[in-house]
Design a protein around this motif. Sequence first.
Motif, PDB file in Angstrom:
ATOM      1  N   MET A   6      21.614  54.649  29.120  1.00 61.05           N
ATOM      2  CA  MET A   6      22.046  55.638  30.116  1.00 61.05           C
ATOM      3  C   MET A   6      22.292  54.948  31.462  1.00 61.05           C
ATOM      4  O   MET A   6      23.274  55.240  32.152  1.00 61.05           O
ATOM      5  CB  MET A   6      20.952  56.711  30.268  1.00 61.05           C
ATOM      6  N   ARG A   7      21.402  54.022  31.810  1.00 60.48           N
ATOM      7  CA  ARG A   7      21.529  53.304  33.083  1.00 60.48           C
ATOM      8  C   ARG A   7      22.820  52.483  33.107  1.00 60.48           C
ATOM      9  O   ARG A   7      23.576  52.536  34.071  1.00 60.48           O
ATOM     10  CB  ARG A   7      20.318  52.398  33.313  1.00 60.48           C
ATOM     11  N   SER A   8      23.088  51.735  32.017  1.00 61.45           N
ATOM     12  CA  SER A   8      24.286  50.893  32.031  1.00 61.45           C
ATOM     13  C   SER A   8      25.555  51.745  32.032  1.00 61.45           C
ATOM     14  O   SER A   8      26.517  51.416  32.727  1.00 61.45           O
ATOM     15  CB  SER A   8      24.275  49.890  30.876  1.00 61.45           C
ATOM     16  N   ARG A   9      25.548  52.865  31.315  1.00 58.65           N
ATOM     17  CA  ARG A   9      26.709  53.763  31.339  1.00 58.65           C
ATOM     18  C   ARG A   9      26.899  54.360  32.729  1.00 58.65           C
ATOM     19  O   ARG A   9      28.021  54.437  33.240  1.00 58.65           O
ATOM     20  CB  ARG A   9      26.553  54.893  30.313  1.00 58.65           C
ATOM     21  N   GLY A  10      25.794  54.774  33.337  1.00 60.80           N
ATOM     22  CA  GLY A  10      25.849  55.371  34.667  1.00 60.80           C
ATOM     23  C   GLY A  10      26.336  54.392  35.715  1.00 60.80           C
ATOM     24  O   GLY A  10      27.188  54.725  36.538  1.00 60.80           O
ATOM     25  N   LEU A  11      25.809  53.162  35.654  1.00 57.96           N
ATOM     26  CA  LEU A  11      26.211  52.146  36.634  1.00 57.96           C
ATOM     27  C   LEU A  11      27.687  51.793  36.470  1.00 57.96           C
ATOM     28  O   LEU A  11      28.395  51.588  37.459  1.00 57.96           O
ATOM     29  CB  LEU A  11      25.325  50.899  36.511  1.00 57.96           C
ATOM     30  N   ALA A  12      28.158  51.743  35.230  1.00 52.92           N
ATOM     31  CA  ALA A  12      29.580  51.469  34.982  1.00 52.92           C
ATOM     32  C   ALA A  12      30.441  52.596  35.554  1.00 52.92           C
ATOM     33  O   ALA A  12      31.491  52.353  36.162  1.00 52.92           O
ATOM     34  CB  ALA A  12      29.837  51.304  33.484  1.00 52.92           C
ATOM     35  N   ALA A  13      29.984  53.834  35.374  1.00 52.11           N
ATOM     36  CA  ALA A  13      30.734  54.988  35.892  1.00 52.11           C
ATOM     37  C   ALA A  13      30.763  54.983  37.419  1.00 52.11           C
ATOM     38  O   ALA A  13      31.798  55.292  38.028  1.00 52.11           O
ATOM     39  CB  ALA A  13      30.117  56.291  35.373  1.00 52.11           C
ATOM     40  N   VAL A  14      29.643  54.607  38.034  1.00 53.98           N
ATOM     41  CA  VAL A  14      29.592  54.507  39.497  1.00 53.98           C
ATOM     42  C   VAL A  14      30.588  53.456  39.988  1.00 53.98           C
ATOM     43  O   VAL A  14      31.368  53.700  40.913  1.00 53.98           O
ATOM     44  CB  VAL A  14      28.163  54.154  39.988  1.00 53.98           C
ATOM     45  N   ALA A  15      30.577  52.301  39.341  1.00 54.85           N
ATOM     46  CA  ALA A  15      31.465  51.208  39.746  1.00 54.85           C
ATOM     47  C   ALA A  15      32.934  51.595  39.585  1.00 54.85           C
ATOM     48  O   ALA A  15      33.787  51.155  40.348  1.00 54.85           O
ATOM     49  CB  ALA A  15      31.149  49.953  38.935  1.00 54.85           C
ATOM     50  N   ALA A  16      33.218  52.438  38.582  1.00 57.21           N
ATOM     51  CA  ALA A  16      34.602  52.828  38.291  1.00 57.21           C
ATOM     52  C   ALA A  16      35.093  53.957  39.197  1.00 57.21           C
ATOM     53  O   ALA A  16      36.295  54.217  39.260  1.00 57.21           O
ATOM     54  CB  ALA A  16      34.731  53.241  36.829  1.00 57.21           C
ATOM     55  N   ALA A  17      34.168  54.644  39.886  1.00 59.10           N
ATOM     56  CA  ALA A  17      34.570  55.778  40.739  1.00 59.10           C
ATOM     57  C   ALA A  17      35.440  55.268  41.884  1.00 59.10           C
ATOM     58  O   ALA A  17      35.014  54.433  42.666  1.00 59.10           O
ATOM     59  CB  ALA A  17      33.333  56.491  41.283  1.00 59.10           C
ATOM     60  N   SER A  18      36.676  55.786  41.942  1.00 60.53           N
ATOM     61  CA  SER A  18      37.633  55.233  42.907  1.00 60.53           C
ATOM     62  C   SER A  18      37.725  56.065  44.184  1.00 60.53           C
ATOM     63  O   SER A  18      38.411  55.681  45.120  1.00 60.53           O
ATOM     64  CB  SER A  18      39.006  55.120  42.257  1.00 60.53           C
ATOM     65  N   ASP A  19      37.052  57.207  44.213  1.00 56.75           N
ATOM     66  CA  ASP A  19      37.041  58.004  45.440  1.00 56.75           C
ATOM     67  C   ASP A  19      35.752  58.831  45.492  1.00 56.75           C
ATOM     68  O   ASP A  19      35.056  58.947  44.480  1.00 56.75           O
ATOM     69  CB  ASP A  19      38.295  58.897  45.528  1.00 56.75           C
ATOM     70  N   PRO A  20      35.435  59.405  46.671  1.00 56.11           N
ATOM     71  CA  PRO A  20      34.166  60.137  46.805  1.00 56.11           C
ATOM     72  C   PRO A  20      34.016  61.301  45.821  1.00 56.11           C
ATOM     73  O   PRO A  20      32.917  61.563  45.344  1.00 56.11           O
ATOM     74  CB  PRO A  20      34.202  60.642  48.255  1.00 56.11           C
ATOM     75  N   ALA A  21      35.115  61.976  45.471  1.00 52.20           N
ATOM     76  CA  ALA A  21      35.027  63.102  44.530  1.00 52.20           C
ATOM     77  C   ALA A  21      34.622  62.613  43.141  1.00 52.20           C
ATOM     78  O   ALA A  21      33.781  63.224  42.473  1.00 52.20           O
ATOM     79  CB  ALA A  21      36.364  63.843  44.468  1.00 52.20           C
ATOM     80  N   ALA A  22      35.207  61.504  42.714  1.00 46.43           N
ATOM     81  CA  ALA A  22      34.859  60.927  41.410  1.00 46.43           C
ATOM     82  C   ALA A  22      33.401  60.477  41.408  1.00 46.43           C
ATOM     83  O   ALA A  22      32.675  60.680  40.429  1.00 46.43           O
ATOM     84  CB  ALA A  22      35.779  59.753  41.092  1.00 46.43           C
ATOM     85  N   LEU A  23      32.976  59.894  42.514  1.00 49.83           N
ATOM     86  CA  LEU A  23      31.593  59.430  42.634  1.00 49.83           C
ATOM     87  C   LEU A  23      30.627  60.607  42.567  1.00 49.83           C
ATOM     88  O   LEU A  23      29.594  60.549  41.906  1.00 49.83           O
ATOM     89  CB  LEU A  23      31.414  58.661  43.947  1.00 49.83           C
ATOM     90  N   ASP A  24      30.987  61.706  43.220  1.00 50.94           N
ATOM     91  CA  ASP A  24      30.133  62.890  43.201  1.00 50.94           C
ATOM     92  C   ASP A  24      30.037  63.467  41.791  1.00 50.94           C
ATOM     93  O   ASP A  24      28.980  63.916  41.373  1.00 50.94           O
ATOM     94  CB  ASP A  24      30.653  63.936  44.187  1.00 50.94           C
ATOM     95  N   ALA A  25      31.144  63.429  41.054  1.00 52.53           N
ATOM     96  CA  ALA A  25      31.139  63.909  39.668  1.00 52.53           C
ATOM     97  C   ALA A  25      30.180  63.069  38.816  1.00 52.53           C
ATOM     98  O   ALA A  25      29.444  63.614  37.980  1.00 52.53           O
ATOM     99  CB  ALA A  25      32.552  63.868  39.091  1.00 52.53           C
ATOM    100  N   VAL A  26      30.155  61.759  39.048  1.00 55.09           N
ATOM    101  CA  VAL A  26      29.232  60.877  38.335  1.00 55.09           C
ATOM    102  C   VAL A  26      27.790  61.248  38.694  1.00 55.09           C
ATOM    103  O   VAL A  26      26.921  61.366  37.820  1.00 55.09           O
ATOM    104  CB  VAL A  26      29.500  59.388  38.665  1.00 55.09           C
ATOM    105  N   ARG A  27      27.542  61.457  39.995  1.00 53.46           N
ATOM    106  CA  ARG A  27      26.193  61.811  40.449  1.00 53.46           C
ATOM    107  C   ARG A  27      25.720  63.098  39.767  1.00 53.46           C
ATOM    108  O   ARG A  27      24.602  63.163  39.247  1.00 53.46           O
ATOM    109  CB  ARG A  27      26.186  61.993  41.980  1.00 53.46           C
TER     110      ARG A  27
END
Length: 93
Positions: A6-27
Amino acid sequence: GPSDDMRSRGLAAVAAASDPAALDAVRVHYLGKKGEVTEALKGLGKLPEAERKAAAQGLNLTRDALNEAIAARRATLDAAAEAQALEASALDV
């Protein structure tokens, strides 16, 4: 274990977030009220006592790692947005 995955998937998703909205969706996906980490933490009580402590430690590490990564990524995205705004205003002159 599952929290490492879960951690590695989450960290990959965070790194891939290209804007604040995408990052918030990951959060929200991982750390929100119905997020993966949140639900897993709620489910700790169902685990056998022998497994519970290790699972809780893993999930807490995952939650902390994701929170840190999200904060760092947000700072990077904010800085990039500010730099773009500055460039745009410099071009307007």
